[in-house]
Design a protein around this motif. Sequence first.
Motif, PDB file in Angstrom:
ATOM      1  N   ASP A   1       4.370  13.750  -0.087  1.00 56.31           N
ATOM      2  CA  ASP A   1       3.260  13.990   0.778  1.00 56.31           C
ATOM      3  C   ASP A   1       3.694  15.082   1.643  1.00 56.31           C
ATOM      4  OD1 ASP A   1       0.606  13.811   1.504  1.00 56.31           O
ATOM      5  OD2 ASP A   1       1.729  12.982   3.279  1.00 56.31           O
ATOM      6  N   ASN A   2       4.866  15.006   2.249  1.00 56.54           N
ATOM      7  CA  ASN A   2       5.598  16.214   3.267  1.00 56.54           C
ATOM      8  C   ASN A   2       5.550  17.512   2.251  1.00 56.54           C
ATOM      9  OD1 ASN A   2       5.549  14.397   5.081  1.00 56.54           O
ATOM     10  ND2 ASN A   2       7.660  13.982   4.951  1.00 56.54           N
ATOM     11  N   ARG A   3       5.916  17.420   1.129  1.00 60.74           N
ATOM     12  CA  ARG A   3       6.270  18.855   0.349  1.00 60.74           C
ATOM     13  C   ARG A   3       4.790  19.397   0.076  1.00 60.74           C
ATOM     14  NH1 ARG A   3      11.059  20.364  -2.019  1.00 60.74           N
ATOM     15  NH2 ARG A   3       9.751  21.092  -3.423  1.00 60.74           N
ATOM     16  N   ALA A   4       3.773  18.397  -0.341  1.00 62.51           N
ATOM     17  CA  ALA A   4       2.570  19.046  -0.710  1.00 62.51           C
ATOM     18  C   ALA A   4       1.820  19.426   0.521  1.00 62.51           C
ATOM     19  CB  ALA A   4       1.906  17.784  -1.353  1.00 62.51           C
ATOM     20  N   THR A   5       1.814  18.660   1.456  1.00 62.31           N
ATOM     21  CA  THR A   5       1.308  18.981   2.854  1.00 62.31           C
ATOM     22  C   THR A   5       1.772  20.435   3.435  1.00 62.31           C
ATOM     23  OG1 THR A   5       0.898  16.888   3.334  1.00 62.31           O
ATOM     24  CG2 THR A   5       0.777  18.406   5.533  1.00 62.31           C
ATOM     25  N   ALA A   6       3.310  20.656   3.073  1.00 62.68           N
ATOM     26  CA  ALA A   6       3.845  21.915   3.590  1.00 62.68           C
ATOM     27  C   ALA A   6       3.222  23.053   2.796  1.00 62.68           C
ATOM     28  CB  ALA A   6       5.351  21.885   3.482  1.00 62.68           C
ATOM     29  N   ARG A   7       2.503  22.754   1.730  1.00 62.54           N
ATOM     30  CA  ARG A   7       1.945  23.913   0.892  1.00 62.54           C
ATOM     31  C   ARG A   7       0.492  23.990   0.785  1.00 62.54           C
ATOM     32  NH1 ARG A   7       6.913  22.577  -0.974  1.00 62.54           N
ATOM     33  NH2 ARG A   7       8.025  23.986  -2.040  1.00 62.54           N
ATOM     34  N   GLY A   8      -0.077  23.143   2.114  1.00 62.48           N
ATOM     35  CA  GLY A   8      -1.616  22.871   2.231  1.00 62.48           C
ATOM     36  C   GLY A   8      -2.319  22.100   1.414  1.00 62.48           C
ATOM     37  N   GLY A   9      -1.627  21.236   0.852  1.00 59.59           N
ATOM     38  CA  GLY A   9      -2.071  20.074  -0.213  1.00 59.59           C
ATOM     39  C   GLY A   9      -2.055  18.768   0.380  1.00 59.59           C
ATOM     40  N   TRP A  10      -1.671  17.828  -0.414  1.00 58.78           N
ATOM     41  CA  TRP A  10      -1.698  16.451  -0.419  1.00 58.78           C
ATOM     42  C   TRP A  10      -0.983  15.425  -1.463  1.00 58.78           C
ATOM     43  CZ3 TRP A  10      -4.815  14.247  -4.002  1.00 58.78           C
ATOM     44  CH2 TRP A  10      -5.656  14.906  -4.180  1.00 58.78           C
ATOM     45  N   LEU A  11      -0.687  14.130  -1.173  1.00 52.71           N
ATOM     46  CA  LEU A  11      -0.287  13.277  -2.166  1.00 52.71           C
ATOM     47  C   LEU A  11      -1.292  12.098  -1.779  1.00 52.71           C
ATOM     48  CD1 LEU A  11       2.987  12.251  -3.726  1.00 52.71           C
ATOM     49  CD2 LEU A  11       1.745  10.558  -2.592  1.00 52.71           C
ATOM     50  N   ARG A  12      -1.794  11.323  -2.691  1.00 51.59           N
ATOM     51  CA  ARG A  12      -2.772  10.205  -2.489  1.00 51.59           C
ATOM     52  C   ARG A  12      -2.264   9.191  -3.474  1.00 51.59           C
ATOM     53  NH1 ARG A  12      -2.691  12.411   1.630  1.00 51.59           N
ATOM     54  NH2 ARG A  12      -4.306  13.149   2.742  1.00 51.59           N
ATOM     55  N   VAL A  13      -2.392   7.989  -3.199  1.00 54.33           N
ATOM     56  CA  VAL A  13      -2.158   6.906  -4.228  1.00 54.33           C
ATOM     57  C   VAL A  13      -3.300   6.196  -4.249  1.00 54.33           C
ATOM     58  CG1 VAL A  13       0.658   6.709  -3.813  1.00 54.33           C
ATOM     59  CG2 VAL A  13      -1.126   5.369  -2.405  1.00 54.33           C
ATOM     60  N   THR A  14      -3.526   5.776  -5.509  1.00 50.38           N
ATOM     61  CA  THR A  14      -4.589   4.921  -6.007  1.00 50.38           C
ATOM     62  C   THR A  14      -4.069   3.637  -6.904  1.00 50.38           C
ATOM     63  OG1 THR A  14      -7.052   4.953  -6.739  1.00 50.38           O
ATOM     64  CG2 THR A  14      -5.153   6.227  -7.856  1.00 50.38           C
ATOM     65  N   GLY A  15      -5.106   2.895  -7.152  1.00 50.12           N
ATOM     66  CA  GLY A  15      -4.584   1.682  -8.060  1.00 50.12           C
ATOM     67  C   GLY A  15      -3.668   0.658  -7.726  1.00 50.12           C
ATOM     68  N   ALA A  16      -3.203   0.594  -6.505  1.00 54.36           N
ATOM     69  CA  ALA A  16      -2.143  -0.359  -6.262  1.00 54.36           C
ATOM     70  C   ALA A  16      -2.562  -1.815  -6.284  1.00 54.36           C
ATOM     71  CB  ALA A  16      -1.379  -0.083  -4.840  1.00 54.36           C
ATOM     72  N   THR A  17      -1.813  -2.845  -6.740  1.00 57.38           N
ATOM     73  CA  THR A  17      -2.260  -4.146  -6.920  1.00 57.38           C
ATOM     74  C   THR A  17      -1.069  -5.023  -6.763  1.00 57.38           C
ATOM     75  OG1 THR A  17      -1.699  -4.362  -9.267  1.00 57.38           O
ATOM     76  CG2 THR A  17      -4.022  -4.022  -8.591  1.00 57.38           C
ATOM     77  N   GLY A  18      -1.290  -6.198  -6.390  1.00 59.24           N
ATOM     78  CA  GLY A  18      -0.293  -7.408  -6.099  1.00 59.24           C
ATOM     79  C   GLY A  18       0.865  -6.690  -4.949  1.00 59.24           C
ATOM     80  N   ARG A  19       2.154  -6.883  -5.470  1.00 62.76           N
ATOM     81  CA  ARG A  19       3.075  -6.706  -4.538  1.00 62.76           C
ATOM     82  C   ARG A  19       3.256  -5.142  -3.900  1.00 62.76           C
ATOM     83  NH1 ARG A  19       8.322  -9.065  -7.534  1.00 62.76           N
ATOM     84  NH2 ARG A  19       7.133  -8.222  -9.269  1.00 62.76           N
ATOM     85  N   VAL A  20       3.007  -4.335  -5.020  1.00 62.46           N
ATOM     86  CA  VAL A  20       2.958  -2.892  -4.499  1.00 62.46           C
ATOM     87  C   VAL A  20       1.698  -2.783  -3.488  1.00 62.46           C
ATOM     88  CG1 VAL A  20       2.402  -0.446  -5.200  1.00 62.46           C
ATOM     89  CG2 VAL A  20       3.724  -2.208  -6.678  1.00 62.46           C
ATOM     90  N   GLU A  21       0.651  -3.176  -3.643  1.00 63.10           N
ATOM     91  CA  GLU A  21      -0.394  -3.162  -2.670  1.00 63.10           C
ATOM     92  C   GLU A  21      -0.058  -3.537  -1.501  1.00 63.10           C
ATOM     93  OE1 GLU A  21      -5.180  -3.881  -2.282  1.00 63.10           O
ATOM     94  OE2 GLU A  21      -4.102  -5.374  -3.363  1.00 63.10           O
ATOM     95  N   ARG A  22       0.731  -4.746  -1.294  1.00 62.53           N
ATOM     96  CA  ARG A  22       0.955  -5.313  -0.094  1.00 62.53           C
ATOM     97  C   ARG A  22       2.084  -4.555   0.535  1.00 62.53           C
ATOM     98  NH1 ARG A  22       4.557  -9.345   2.276  1.00 62.53           N
ATOM     99  NH2 ARG A  22       3.117 -10.777   3.575  1.00 62.53           N
ATOM    100  N   VAL A  23       2.988  -3.967  -0.021  1.00 69.49           N
ATOM    101  CA  VAL A  23       3.983  -3.149   0.526  1.00 69.49           C
ATOM    102  C   VAL A  23       3.456  -1.741   1.302  1.00 69.49           C
ATOM    103  CG1 VAL A  23       5.928  -1.409  -0.111  1.00 69.49           C
ATOM    104  CG2 VAL A  23       5.884  -3.784  -0.864  1.00 69.49           C
ATOM    105  N   LEU A  24       2.511  -1.334   0.579  1.00 73.09           N
ATOM    106  CA  LEU A  24       1.702  -0.061   1.006  1.00 73.09           C
ATOM    107  C   LEU A  24       1.057  -0.438   2.235  1.00 73.09           C
ATOM    108  CD1 LEU A  24       0.402   1.505  -2.584  1.00 73.09           C
ATOM    109  CD2 LEU A  24       2.202   2.401  -0.672  1.00 73.09           C
ATOM    110  N   ARG A  25       0.333  -1.650   2.276  1.00 72.62           N
ATOM    111  CA  ARG A  25      -0.541  -2.198   3.453  1.00 72.62           C
ATOM    112  C   ARG A  25       0.538  -2.464   4.569  1.00 72.62           C
ATOM    113  NH1 ARG A  25      -2.777  -7.167   2.743  1.00 72.62           N
ATOM    114  NH2 ARG A  25      -2.211  -7.215   0.552  1.00 72.62           N
TER     115      ARG A  25
END
Length: 115
Positions: free
Chosen positions: A68-92
């Motif tokens: 995300d930092n690299r994309a932001t430095a170039r005027g963009g973004w990184l976004r995540v979608t579809g996380a479930t279970g343990r992965v969703e919990r870690v992100l939260r």
Amino acid sequence: MTFTVTYAQRDGGGACLRLAGELDMSTAPELTAVLDRLTEQGERHLLVDLAELTFCDSTGIAAFVRGDNRATARGGWLRVTGATGRVERVLRLTGLAEVLGCPPDTGHPTARSAP
């Protein structure tokens, strides 16, 4: 379980990545290499589908933040979608669900193997 990163161009620009398996200290460099390559090739908008990701540790989280930092430095973004279970919990728990979260209606990439 084997870790894989696949990606495809999004309609309207940007790239969709699909991660599968376990993202950890041994596999995060593979994701980082793909994210670096895409941003160096001019991709500014990176959507990362986590629906098939079964595990993510702190090095995986760091790879998302770095991407995300690299994309932001170039005027963009990184976004995540579809996380479930343990992965969703870690992100939260880390707060990244709010920072890098993406609406669930963004669709899934038509995957092709990352070079």
